[in-house]
Write an enzyme that holds these catalytic residues in place. Structure first.
Site, PDB file in Angstrom:
ATOM      1  N   ASN A   1     -59.520 -39.482 -14.779  1.00  0.00           N
ATOM      2  CA  ASN A   1     -58.876 -37.993 -14.957  1.00  0.00           C
ATOM      3  C   ASN A   1     -58.310 -37.816 -13.544  1.00  0.00           C
ATOM      4  O   ASN A   1     -59.152 -37.869 -12.665  1.00  0.00           O
ATOM      5  CB  ASN A   1     -60.218 -37.067 -15.492  1.00  0.00           C
ATOM      6  N   GLY A   2     -57.366 -37.502 -13.484  1.00  0.00           N
ATOM      7  CA  GLY A   2     -56.484 -37.141 -12.202  1.00  0.00           C
ATOM      8  C   GLY A   2     -55.298 -38.006 -11.779  1.00  0.00           C
ATOM      9  O   GLY A   2     -54.908 -38.395 -13.178  1.00  0.00           O
TER      10      GLY A   2
ATOM     11  N   GLU B   1     -49.219 -10.840 -19.461  1.00  0.00           N
ATOM     12  CA  GLU B   1     -50.370 -11.552 -20.178  1.00  0.00           C
ATOM     13  C   GLU B   1     -50.071 -11.694 -21.559  1.00  0.00           C
ATOM     14  O   GLU B   1     -50.213 -12.855 -22.369  1.00  0.00           O
ATOM     15  CB  GLU B   1     -51.568 -10.953 -19.885  1.00  0.00           C
TER      16      GLU B   1
ATOM     17  N   LYS C   1     -49.523 -15.136 -23.642  1.00  0.00           N
ATOM     18  CA  LYS C   1     -50.256 -15.641 -24.976  1.00  0.00           C
ATOM     19  C   LYS C   1     -49.461 -16.020 -26.160  1.00  0.00           C
ATOM     20  O   LYS C   1     -49.616 -17.006 -26.888  1.00  0.00           O
ATOM     21  CB  LYS C   1     -51.395 -14.456 -25.301  1.00  0.00           C
TER      22      LYS C   1
ATOM     23  N   ARG D   1     -59.595 -30.584 -22.844  1.00  0.00           N
ATOM     24  CA  ARG D   1     -58.888 -30.679 -21.630  1.00  0.00           C
ATOM     25  C   ARG D   1     -57.564 -31.864 -21.928  1.00  0.00           C
ATOM     26  O   ARG D   1     -56.977 -32.132 -20.761  1.00  0.00           O
ATOM     27  CB  ARG D   1     -60.049 -31.719 -20.801  1.00  0.00           C
TER      28      ARG D   1
ATOM     29  N   LYS E   1     -56.729 -27.236 -20.997  1.00  0.00           N
ATOM     30  CA  LYS E   1     -57.602 -26.101 -20.673  1.00  0.00           C
ATOM     31  C   LYS E   1     -57.543 -26.237 -19.206  1.00  0.00           C
ATOM     32  O   LYS E   1     -57.141 -25.149 -18.524  1.00  0.00           O
ATOM     33  CB  LYS E   1     -58.628 -26.141 -21.208  1.00  0.00           C
TER      34      LYS E   1
ATOM     35  N   HIS F   1     -32.147  -2.508 -16.116  1.00  0.00           N
ATOM     36  CA  HIS F   1     -31.682  -3.559 -15.085  1.00  0.00           C
ATOM     37  C   HIS F   1     -31.294  -4.862 -15.702  1.00  0.00           C
ATOM     38  O   HIS F   1     -30.810  -5.686 -14.906  1.00  0.00           O
ATOM     39  CB  HIS F   1     -32.568  -3.657 -13.792  1.00  0.00           C
TER      40      HIS F   1
ATOM     41  N   CYS G   1     -57.184 -34.226 -19.177  1.00  0.00           N
ATOM     42  CA  CYS G   1     -58.241 -35.522 -19.484  1.00  0.00           C
ATOM     43  C   CYS G   1     -59.699 -35.279 -19.484  1.00  0.00           C
ATOM     44  O   CYS G   1     -60.136 -34.354 -18.366  1.00  0.00           O
ATOM     45  CB  CYS G   1     -57.858 -36.664 -18.817  1.00  0.00           C
TER      46      CYS G   1
ATOM     47  N   GLU H   1     -47.421 -19.219 -25.482  1.00  0.00           N
ATOM     48  CA  GLU H   1     -48.482 -20.363 -25.377  1.00  0.00           C
ATOM     49  C   GLU H   1     -49.159 -21.088 -26.711  1.00  0.00           C
ATOM     50  O   GLU H   1     -49.165 -22.302 -26.860  1.00  0.00           O
ATOM     51  CB  GLU H   1     -49.557 -19.975 -24.546  1.00  0.00           C
TER      52      GLU H   1
ATOM     53  N   TRP I   1     -54.664 -36.379 -21.549  1.00  0.00           N
ATOM     54  CA  TRP I   1     -53.316 -35.375 -21.354  1.00  0.00           C
ATOM     55  C   TRP I   1     -52.309 -36.101 -20.401  1.00  0.00           C
ATOM     56  O   TRP I   1     -52.604 -36.339 -18.868  1.00  0.00           O
ATOM     57  CB  TRP I   1     -53.601 -33.985 -20.730  1.00  0.00           C
TER      58      TRP I   1
HETATM   59  O1  M6R Z   1     -58.938 -22.381 -15.210  1.00  0.00           O
HETATM   60  P1  M6R Z   1     -58.114 -21.332 -14.368  1.00  0.00           P
HETATM   61  O2  M6R Z   1     -58.434 -19.978 -14.595  1.00  0.00           O
HETATM   62  O3  M6R Z   1     -57.635 -21.687 -12.864  1.00  0.00           O
HETATM   63  O4  M6R Z   1     -56.697 -21.811 -15.175  1.00  0.00           O
HETATM   64  C1  M6R Z   1     -55.491 -20.804 -15.079  1.00  0.00           C
HETATM   65  C2  M6R Z   1     -54.439 -21.155 -15.940  1.00  0.00           C
HETATM   66  O5  M6R Z   1     -54.264 -22.471 -16.226  1.00  0.00           O
HETATM   67  C3  M6R Z   1     -54.809 -20.399 -17.133  1.00  0.00           C
HETATM   68  O6  M6R Z   1     -55.163 -19.313 -17.120  1.00  0.00           O
HETATM   69  C4  M6R Z   1     -53.756 -20.568 -18.244  1.00  0.00           C
HETATM   70  O7  M6R Z   1     -52.690 -19.974 -17.725  1.00  0.00           O
HETATM   71  C5  M6R Z   1     -54.224 -20.370 -19.543  1.00  0.00           C
HETATM   72  N1  M6R Z   1     -54.010 -21.361 -20.507  1.00  0.00           N
HETATM   73  C6  M6R Z   1     -53.797 -19.262 -20.186  1.00  0.00           C
HETATM   74  O8  M6R Z   1     -54.078 -18.708 -21.609  1.00  0.00           O
END
Ligand code: M6R
Length: 613
Positions: free
Chosen positions: A104-105, A486, A490, A27, A608, A509, A2, A493, A78
């Site tokens: 927000n929260g 990673e 990506k 956000r 984000k 394994h 949010c 996501e 969100w």
């Molecule tokens: O702001 P932060 O680095 O603490 O965020 C951590 C994760 O939420 C963030 O890296 C998330 O996994 C990304 N969307 C990945 O691309």
């Protein structure tokens, strides 16, 4: 999670609020709304619009010429409590429509508060936790001033909240409050703002005040007052924000993610050069006062979430290799429920791009309670994590807007590697000669990143070739092993393709059973200590007719015998290679998502900044 914005000005604020919301859309983007107090009209009342969907949907409902007012608040959501729908979109009102709130929260005690409010005759219009705040304020305002009411309500809420509030009773005053959710003040010229993050107000002011935990703020167009929840006045001076507004815009790229991928050479360069002094030695000025304590550590615990956690995993290899200190890398959401072993000889490093991730912040607090020495590795100046840690080491990636983290990751790894070199010197485990050699090598990385980016078109063709594959495997070893995680993250996501990251040696394994002639495996097989081992793992997949997409070192002809497709990266020492090998993985995910028509910068169900647990 949010985004909120509020503005009190001498000009029309509806456009300012919509523009701010667009900059906060990273956000959350499942519904949005805004409310202003119109200038005209016999009796004052709020003018508002809200809708399910993105800010663009809200914008179509608003004709700025008609929707005028000099004070207003807005929200991009969100969903946590209540499905994304118009009724759950913020702002939320009191029954008498005299108080309007954006939030927000998560208000953790909202059920109990709502029960009481319902018994006292309040009617609720949404399923949100937020709405209780508006109704509570409606009760308190009967007895107290708007400021007094807000202070009292903040004291009975539990959980996390950044609030924006306007009372009809005081139509030229904007209120904000902060507890465990980010909120800043933008101090403008004849206008003032509150917002969840700096980019929202950057077109209007560079003077930012970071609101502290437990503070309520009262803003008019010309005045800013800050108080504690207890009513005591507080003082705070604005910080001048240095980055350019263009940093928070797409700058001609179709997506923020692609822009941020291409910014990596300069972002990494900025992050590296900050920590190498004119003599070519590593220097961490923010740690200067902690040197004696750092020398006494016997253990390092790193904690983070998502991509930042992967950066921590790379950091572990370098810290253990160079410093010979045991390093544990913990997922922040697991950390504090695991009864972690911490003491004053533990160096605790919290990694976070945003500095607002709720789980990382909670883990940091746990470490502080246990008297560990805490360091934040963070990209956002003034964020919560930086303010709570004993000291902060910044990355200089510039604002990262795309939900998928890219440049923050390579900057986090760069700074962790430099920190490992610095710590190894401090602990007496590294010669000055070796330090200089390592730092000389890391300085070549930005140029090498530029070379890797030239493969973008070729990677696009691979993305088109494999875009319909329902599953992907990513494998690697040692320093590049975290990049297997990673790369898979990506792809999941942003393209919604199932992918898994594995240590290459683990394939036999279990996961090898998945392999057939339709199953692509992305392998990171650069020249390193484990190159031969990687080749064996690739052979094992090929023997089962699996498809291999290899990330390999420039000039490696041998790998052509095994790989179906190859993306070459320049040669570097293994320790620095994850910085290069992750770029093809980011680009593969990006081009696959575009090929599949996904919303790259705003993938479904995500946001984000994850400011809720
Ligand atoms: O702001 P932060 O680095 O603490 O965020 C951590 C994760 O939420 C963030 O890296 C998330 O996994 C990304 N969307 C990945 O691309």
């Amino acid at each position: 999670m949010c985004g909120i914005i509020g503005c009190v000005s001498k000009r029309n604020v509806s456009e300012i609020i919509i523009n701010g919301l667009k900059r906060l859309e990273y956000r959350g983007y499942d519904s949005a709304g805004l409310a202003v107090i119109p200038d005209s009209g016999h009796k004052k009342s709020f003018h508002f619009k809200k809708t399910a969907g993105k800010i663009s949907a809200l914008e179509t409902l608003i004709n700025h010429a008609d929707f005028t007012g000099t004070i207003g608040i807005g929200h991009t959501r969100w969903a946590t409590h209540g499905i994304p729908a118009e009724k759950n979109a913020h702002p939320h009102f009191s029954c008498d429509k005299e108080v309007v709130v954006v939030h927000n929260g998560i208000i953790e005690n909202y059920e109990e508060l709502k029960e009481g409010l319902l018994k006292r005759g309040h009617k609720f219009s949404s399923d949100t936790d937020t709405e209780v705040v508006a109704h509570l304020l409606e009760e308190y305002i009967r007895k107290y001033s708007p400021l007094g009411s807000l202070q009292r309500v903040t004291r009975i809420l539990t959980g996390s909240f950044a609030l924006g509030v306007i009372f009809l009773k005081e139509p030229q005053t904007l209120y904000g409050a902060r507890c465990n959710s980010p909120l800043i003040i933008g101090a403008g010229d004849g206008e003032n703002f509150i917002a969840s993050d700096v980019p929202a107000v950057l077109p209007y002011t560079r003077k930012i005040i970071y609101i502290d935990e437990g503070q309520v703020v009262r803003l008019t167009a010309d005045k800013i007052n800050i108080f504690g929840f207890d009513g005591h006045p507080h003082r705070a001076l604005p910080t001048e924000i240095k980055w350019d507004i263009k940093d928070a815009e797409k700058g001609g790229y179709p997506h923020f993610m692609l822009k941020e991928i291409f910014e990596q050479p300069s972002a990494v360069e900025s992050s590296i050069s900050y920590y190498i002094n004119s003599k070519g030695c590593g220097e961490f000025k923010s740690l200067a006062n902690l040197k004696e304590r750092i020398k006494k550590i016997n253990r390092i615990v790193i904690t983070a979430c998502g991509t930042a956690w992967h950066a921590g995993l790379v950091g572990k290899y370098a810290l253990e290799e160079l410093c010979r200190v045991p390093v544990e890398v913990s997922i922040a959401s697991e950390f504090r429920y695991g009864n972690p072993v911490l003491d004053n000889h533990t160096l605790f490093v919290a990694i976070s791009q945003s500095g607002e991730t709720a789980d990382t912040l909670a883990a940091l607090r746990e470490a502080k309670c246990a008297k560990a020495l805490t360091i934040a590795l963070c990209n956002v100046v003034g964020s919560s994590i930086t303010r709570e840690a004993d000291s902060t080491v910044y990355t200089y990636a510039g604002p990262e807007i795309s939900v998928a983290s890219t440049k923050a990751y390579t900057c986090q790894i760069s700074v962790l590697l430099l920190f490992a070199v610095y710590l190894a010197r401090l602990l007496g485990n590294l010669s000055s000669k070796k330090e200089k050699q390592l730092l000389k090598e890391i300085k070549t990385i930005p140029g090498k990143l530029k070379t890797v980016l030239k493969s973008s078109d070729e990677i696009r063709s691979f993305a088109h070739k494999y875009k319909n594959a329902p599953n992907f495997m990513y494998i690697a070893r040692r320093y590049n092993f975290p990049n297997a995680y990673e790369g898979a993250l990506k792809l999941k996501e942003i393209s919604y393709t199932h992918a898994e990251g594995y240590g290459a040696g683990e394939m036999k394994h279990g996961p090898l059973a998945l392999v057939d002639n339709t199953f692509p495996t992305v392998t990171i097989a650069v020249k390193s200590l484990v190159y031969e081992k990687m080749l064996s793992n690739i052979q094992e997949i090929k023997a089962r007719r699996g498809i291999i997409i290899a990330v390999a070192t420039e000039g490696d002809e041998y790998i052509k015998h095994m790989a179906d497709d190859i993306i070459y990266v320049p040669e570097t020492q293994e320790m620095f290679s994850p910085l290069l090998t992750v770029l093809p993985l980011q680009l593969l995910a990006y081009h696959t998502a575009v090929a599949k028509g996904r919303n790259v910068d705003q993938p479904r169900n995500l946001a984000k900044s994850v400011t809720v647990e």
